[in-house]
Design a protein around this motif. Structure first.
Motif, mmCIF file in Angstrom:
data_model
loop_
_atom_site.group_PDB
_atom_site.id
_atom_site.type_symbol
_atom_site.label_atom_id
_atom_site.label_comp_id
_atom_site.label_asym_id
_atom_site.label_seq_id
_atom_site.Cartn_x
_atom_site.Cartn_y
_atom_site.Cartn_z
ATOM 1 N N ASP A 176 0.848 -1.187 0.000
ATOM 2 C CA ASP A 176 0.000 0.000 0.000
ATOM 3 C C ASP A 176 0.887 1.242 0.000
ATOM 4 O O ASP A 176 1.548 1.532 0.985
ATOM 5 C CB ASP A 176 -0.897 -0.025 1.234
ATOM 6 C CG ASP A 176 -1.833 1.154 1.329
ATOM 7 O OD1 ASP A 176 -1.748 2.088 0.502
ATOM 8 O OD2 ASP A 176 -2.671 1.151 2.254
ATOM 9 N N LEU A 177 0.883 1.955 -1.122
ATOM 10 C CA LEU A 177 1.694 3.170 -1.222
ATOM 11 C C LEU A 177 0.889 4.439 -0.973
ATOM 12 O O LEU A 177 1.385 5.533 -1.212
ATOM 13 C CB LEU A 177 2.346 3.251 -2.612
ATOM 14 C CG LEU A 177 3.324 2.139 -2.968
ATOM 15 C CD1 LEU A 177 3.928 2.399 -4.350
ATOM 16 C CD2 LEU A 177 4.417 1.999 -1.927
ATOM 17 N N SER A 178 -0.332 4.289 -0.471
ATOM 18 C CA SER A 178 -1.188 5.464 -0.310
ATOM 19 C C SER A 178 -0.668 6.460 0.716
ATOM 20 O O SER A 178 -0.976 7.641 0.627
ATOM 21 C CB SER A 178 -2.614 5.047 0.054
ATOM 22 O OG SER A 178 -2.635 4.359 1.289
ATOM 23 N N HIS A 179 0.114 5.999 1.670
ATOM 24 C CA HIS A 179 0.574 6.903 2.724
ATOM 25 C C HIS A 179 2.081 6.873 2.931
ATOM 26 O O HIS A 179 2.567 7.250 3.997
ATOM 27 C CB HIS A 179 -0.123 6.575 4.043
ATOM 28 C CG HIS A 179 -1.608 6.665 3.976
ATOM 29 N ND1 HIS A 179 -2.278 7.836 3.749
ATOM 30 C CD2 HIS A 179 -2.566 5.710 4.061
ATOM 31 C CE1 HIS A 179 -3.569 7.610 3.731
ATOM 32 N NE2 HIS A 179 -3.773 6.334 3.904
ATOM 33 N N THR A 180 2.816 6.412 1.921
ATOM 34 C CA THR A 180 4.263 6.350 2.099
ATOM 35 C C THR A 180 4.994 6.668 0.804
ATOM 36 O O THR A 180 4.489 6.425 -0.274
ATOM 37 C CB THR A 180 4.726 4.964 2.600
ATOM 38 O OG1 THR A 180 6.117 5.021 2.903
ATOM 39 C CG2 THR A 180 4.480 3.879 1.575
ATOM 40 N N SER A 181 6.148 7.222 0.951
ATOM 41 C CA SER A 181 7.053 7.383 -0.186
ATOM 42 C C SER A 181 8.414 6.756 0.161
ATOM 43 O O SER A 181 9.375 6.931 -0.565
ATOM 44 C CB SER A 181 7.214 8.863 -0.549
ATOM 45 O OG SER A 181 7.747 9.571 0.546
ATOM 46 N N ASP A 182 8.441 6.019 1.262
ATOM 47 C CA ASP A 182 9.643 5.298 1.669
ATOM 48 C C ASP A 182 9.605 3.925 1.007
ATOM 49 O O ASP A 182 9.146 2.938 1.586
ATOM 50 C CB ASP A 182 9.701 5.164 3.195
ATOM 51 C CG ASP A 182 10.959 4.462 3.685
ATOM 52 O OD1 ASP A 182 11.758 3.983 2.836
ATOM 53 O OD2 ASP A 182 11.139 4.386 4.918
ATOM 54 N N TYR A 183 10.056 3.879 -0.240
ATOM 55 C CA TYR A 183 9.931 2.670 -1.021
ATOM 56 C C TYR A 183 10.820 1.545 -0.501
ATOM 57 O O TYR A 183 10.463 0.369 -0.594
ATOM 58 C CB TYR A 183 10.158 2.949 -2.499
ATOM 59 C CG TYR A 183 9.127 3.915 -3.030
ATOM 60 C CD1 TYR A 183 7.786 3.741 -2.710
ATOM 61 C CD2 TYR A 183 9.492 5.005 -3.797
ATOM 62 C CE1 TYR A 183 6.834 4.628 -3.173
ATOM 63 C CE2 TYR A 183 8.524 5.885 -4.276
ATOM 64 C CZ TYR A 183 7.195 5.697 -3.950
ATOM 65 O OH TYR A 183 6.246 6.573 -4.391
ATOM 66 N N ALA A 184 11.970 1.870 0.046
ATOM 67 C CA ALA A 184 12.838 0.828 0.601
ATOM 68 C C ALA A 184 12.107 0.063 1.698
ATOM 69 O O ALA A 184 12.138 -1.166 1.736
ATOM 70 C CB ALA A 184 14.126 1.445 1.127
ATOM 71 N N ALA A 185 11.412 0.782 2.565
ATOM 72 C CA ALA A 185 10.664 0.132 3.637
ATOM 73 C C ALA A 185 9.440 -0.611 3.100
ATOM 74 O O ALA A 185 9.146 -1.718 3.510
ATOM 75 C CB ALA A 185 10.222 1.163 4.675
ATOM 76 N N ALA A 186 8.744 0.006 2.152
ATOM 77 C CA ALA A 186 7.519 -0.591 1.611
ATOM 78 C C ALA A 186 7.796 -1.928 0.911
ATOM 79 O O ALA A 186 7.004 -2.848 0.994
ATOM 80 C CB ALA A 186 6.846 0.372 0.639
ATOM 81 N N PHE A 187 8.934 -2.030 0.227
ATOM 82 C CA PHE A 187 9.243 -3.227 -0.544
ATOM 83 C C PHE A 187 10.134 -4.223 0.208
ATOM 84 O O PHE A 187 10.504 -5.244 -0.339
ATOM 85 C CB PHE A 187 9.913 -2.849 -1.869
ATOM 86 C CG PHE A 187 8.944 -2.271 -2.858
ATOM 87 C CD1 PHE A 187 8.242 -3.077 -3.729
ATOM 88 C CD2 PHE A 187 8.748 -0.891 -2.919
ATOM 89 C CE1 PHE A 187 7.348 -2.542 -4.636
ATOM 90 C CE2 PHE A 187 7.848 -0.351 -3.824
ATOM 91 C CZ PHE A 187 7.156 -1.169 -4.684
ATOM 92 N N ARG A 188 10.472 -3.911 1.446
ATOM 93 C CA ARG A 188 11.385 -4.768 2.222
ATOM 94 C C ARG A 188 10.885 -6.225 2.280
ATOM 95 O O ARG A 188 11.661 -7.159 2.159
ATOM 96 C CB ARG A 188 11.573 -4.205 3.616
ATOM 97 C CG ARG A 188 12.721 -4.867 4.361
ATOM 98 C CD ARG A 188 13.098 -4.114 5.641
ATOM 99 N NE ARG A 188 13.716 -2.844 5.261
ATOM 100 C CZ ARG A 188 13.315 -1.651 5.750
ATOM 101 N NH1 ARG A 188 12.341 -1.572 6.611
ATOM 102 N NH2 ARG A 188 13.911 -0.547 5.361
ATOM 103 N N ALA A 189 9.585 -6.412 2.440
ATOM 104 C CA ALA A 189 9.038 -7.764 2.581
ATOM 105 C C ALA A 189 9.162 -8.579 1.301
ATOM 106 O O ALA A 189 9.227 -9.803 1.343
ATOM 107 C CB ALA A 189 7.571 -7.683 2.997
ATOM 108 N N VAL A 190 9.211 -7.910 0.147
ATOM 109 C CA VAL A 190 9.286 -8.616 -1.141
ATOM 110 C C VAL A 190 10.667 -9.223 -1.331
ATOM 111 O O VAL A 190 10.803 -10.352 -1.787
ATOM 112 C CB VAL A 190 8.967 -7.666 -2.324
ATOM 113 C CG1 VAL A 190 9.096 -8.399 -3.653
ATOM 114 C CG2 VAL A 190 7.569 -7.093 -2.167
ATOM 115 N N ALA A 191 11.681 -8.453 -1.035
ATOM 116 C CA ALA A 191 13.057 -8.899 -1.269
ATOM 117 C C ALA A 191 13.408 -9.986 -0.309
ATOM 118 O O ALA A 191 13.656 -11.067 -0.507
ATOM 119 C CB ALA A 191 14.029 -7.739 -1.089
#
Length: 191
Positions: A176-191
């Protein structure tokens, strides 16, 4: 290798309410009249109850217009592209990437060309490109199948709640990118 589907509206966001003055001028109508036509179905469009095309058709009908192309032109020229997210996507080329959208054809086509999205994504599943209109869940299923992945092995990246909810309903994990622009944190679970 992770399978990640991007909703186009996570990358490119349009909001014609910021262009009401210009649209009013081009139509020779009062800004209040045009604003009221947009406001009538804007919340339904934002919540996913109606598609972008249905929203634009409703606005055109309320204004007595036969053609909705004017709205696509303004949307394409006033849309906001998240270049930081686009850069992030370019760095994910070792992932299986897909693009999904239920937006109108000309609108999507312009951004696919201008932003070279077809070079970034292995598959693009755009509702208006298909022979029959599909639900958003069916679009997600088609994208997963074309990427040769099970839906529950896919991630959906989106900003709008109805897209995120539909992804969850399909068994996908969501970012959910609706409330964040910290992409490193947002995608951490994928990597």
């Amino acid at each position: 290798m992770p399978t990640v589907l991007y909703e186009l509206s996570a990358i490119v966001e349009d909001d014609l309410t910021s262009s009401l003055e210009e649209i009013s001028t081009s139509l020779g109508r009062g800004e209040y009249e045009v604003e009221q036509a947009f406001v009538a179905t804007h919340k339904r469009y934002q919540s996913g109850q109606i598609t972008q095309w249905q929203h634009w058709e409703d606005v055109a009908s309320r204004l007595g217009l036969d053609d909705v192309e004017l709205f696509g032109t303004y949307a394409a020229h006033t849309a906001v592209v998240d270049h930081e997210l686009l850069g992030w996507i370019r760095g994910q080329q070792n992932w299986k990437l897909g693009l999904v959208s239920d937006a109108t054809p000309d609108y999507v086509g312009q951004f696919r060309k201008d932003l070279e999205l077809d070079r970034l994504f292995r598959v693009s599943v755009i509702d208006s490109d298909l022979e029959a209109n599909k639900t958003y869940g069916a679009l997600l299923g088609t994208a997963a199948a074309r990427l040769q992945a099970r839906q529950d092995d896919c991630w959906l990246v989106a900003r709008k709640s109805h897209h995120l909810e539909e992804g969850r309903t399909c068994g996908m994990q969501v970012i959910d990118l609706s409330h964040t622009s910290d992409y490193a944190a947002a995608f951490r679970a994928v990597a």
